[in-house]
Design a protein around this motif. Sequence first.
Motif, short mmCIF file in Angstrom:
data_model
loop_
_atom_site.label_atom_id
_atom_site.label_comp_id
_atom_site.label_asym_id
_atom_site.label_seq_id
_atom_site.Cartn_x
_atom_site.Cartn_y
_atom_site.Cartn_z
N LEU A 1 0.07 -1.41 -0.19
CA LEU A 1 0.37 -0.38 0.05
C LEU A 1 0.41 1.41 0.10
O LEU A 1 0.46 2.47 -0.46
N MET A 2 2.18 0.86 0.92
CA MET A 2 2.92 2.91 0.94
C MET A 2 3.55 2.89 -1.25
O MET A 2 3.57 2.78 -1.94
N PHE A 3 2.90 4.37 -1.08
CA PHE A 3 2.58 4.76 -1.68
C PHE A 3 2.34 5.07 -3.22
O PHE A 3 2.83 4.99 -4.63
N ASN A 4 1.57 3.83 -3.29
CA ASN A 4 0.44 3.41 -4.32
C ASN A 4 0.35 4.56 -5.75
O ASN A 4 -0.35 5.36 -4.64
N ASP A 5 0.96 4.91 -6.66
CA ASP A 5 0.47 6.14 -6.91
C ASP A 5 0.98 7.49 -7.20
O ASP A 5 0.62 8.04 -7.66
N SER A 6 1.26 7.84 -5.52
CA SER A 6 2.48 8.70 -5.37
C SER A 6 2.95 9.45 -6.16
O SER A 6 4.94 8.63 -6.13
N THR A 7 3.25 10.74 -6.95
CA THR A 7 4.01 11.39 -7.10
C THR A 7 4.33 12.67 -7.23
O THR A 7 3.21 13.46 -6.97
N PHE A 8 6.23 13.14 -6.78
CA PHE A 8 6.05 14.15 -5.34
C PHE A 8 7.64 14.75 -6.55
O PHE A 8 8.41 14.83 -5.88
N GLU A 9 7.25 15.16 -7.84
CA GLU A 9 8.39 15.63 -9.08
C GLU A 9 8.94 17.22 -8.46
O GLU A 9 9.99 17.75 -8.12
N TYR A 10 8.60 17.62 -7.20
CA TYR A 10 8.77 19.03 -6.48
C TYR A 10 10.05 18.91 -5.50
O TYR A 10 11.05 19.52 -5.79
N PHE A 11 10.03 17.07 -5.44
CA PHE A 11 11.44 17.33 -5.17
C PHE A 11 12.01 15.70 -5.04
O PHE A 11 11.47 14.62 -5.04
N SER A 12 12.58 16.05 -6.60
CA SER A 12 13.81 14.15 -6.91
C SER A 12 14.77 14.88 -7.26
O SER A 12 15.23 16.25 -7.54
N ILE A 13 15.47 13.81 -7.11
CA ILE A 13 16.65 13.94 -7.39
C ILE A 13 17.62 12.97 -8.36
O ILE A 13 17.47 11.47 -8.15
N ASP A 14 18.49 13.27 -9.05
CA ASP A 14 18.80 12.15 -9.84
C ASP A 14 19.37 11.56 -10.04
O ASP A 14 20.14 11.15 -9.36
#
Length: 411
Positions: free
Chosen positions: A225-238
Amino acid sequence: MFNKVKYQGELWFPDFPDQRCFCILSIVNNKIELETNLVNPDRYSQKKVYSLIFGIFNGLGYLTFVDCKLGSDSTGMIRSAIYIPKYCFTHIEHIANPKDIQINRFRVVGIGLGKWINLKFEFDKSLLKTNNEVTHNFDIQELGLEIKLNSWITSSVSHEQISLKKSGNIEFSFRSPIDVKELLNYYTKVKKLIQFLNGKSDRFSFFNIKFSECEDWGAIYFKELMFNDSTFEYFSIDFHKISDHLPLLFNKMFTDEKFYFCVNRLLDNQVEGQLTHSKRFTNSISAFEGYCKLYIDDLTHSKLSTFLKKNQQEIIELSGIEEGYFNSFCSKIISSRDYYVHANIKNNNIFSDFELLYISFLLDILVAFNLLKQIEVSQDILNMIIYRARECYNGMQSFNRELSKDTFFDH
């Protein structure tokens, strides 16, 4: 682990190994359902949870179902039941009792690693070149643990097309065996670290475990169940920018209670389901105050106003607000906190519901920014976070304000 939607086999209770019943195993919304006429011999039993049920299925081998809830129980001439297990363990040759399992390696395929590590395709004189496989190794001596991050590209060719797919896995090897509880704790923290750094993660596709007593491989399955379909691209690091810091980041997640607490609190805003903006804001306030209490040593007062003042430079950098506006800005954050947390409903100096969303984003990025400064990430990464934070707080907020304008409430 499950390549088909339905499997046929038989089930039995551990205490009655000779009393086996036919069963159809189905995968429904990523959870297992067992339809069978294996039932409690006591027709009037109120038992709703079965700690263990054993089975053997075509194409799967031996299965152990753990914490099986009774989904339904028909009581006609022929009794039948549907069981829904929380966990499922498989082994090709024998039953794996999870109470006795000791594990010295586990490997998880999926969880978004292929997309995050992101091997490149290159074209050279009309020929397609790929890095077929790349492995990143690092040891955590304190835990007696070796971690491998593997990524690869698979291809298939037909008359009409060439198909390429990026995949990845993470493999843990332990000097001393661990039990199932420790296994699940390690996995949970791995998943949270990837979500924290990348802003998104996927379900696992395979979760393989190596039993220390027999050196055989098996598998575990559970509905994730953790983070299913959660997307938070305001903070992402390559990945390639943070890879040198991963040994320390894994170490922090597994051994540093303060670091894990702060990451865990941040991720409360990335769980499945829709949060109201006010709830998201209070979650972010809680994460921010928790970080300050744990990491700022020279505090004389544990007050939100003090915490905000201690982070003045970072707040101005990440938000792009003018220094002269800082005190008024913080006063409004405190008033909004008091309104929603302490029910000071006479407070009028509060942010609108729309603004609370972006204050929440800002506070979350602030905590993440400070946590990464603790492990001395490169200035390039910090500059990237500052750029994205300003883009989110100023650009995205301004754009979405126009889109969400309400004739009757915005005036």
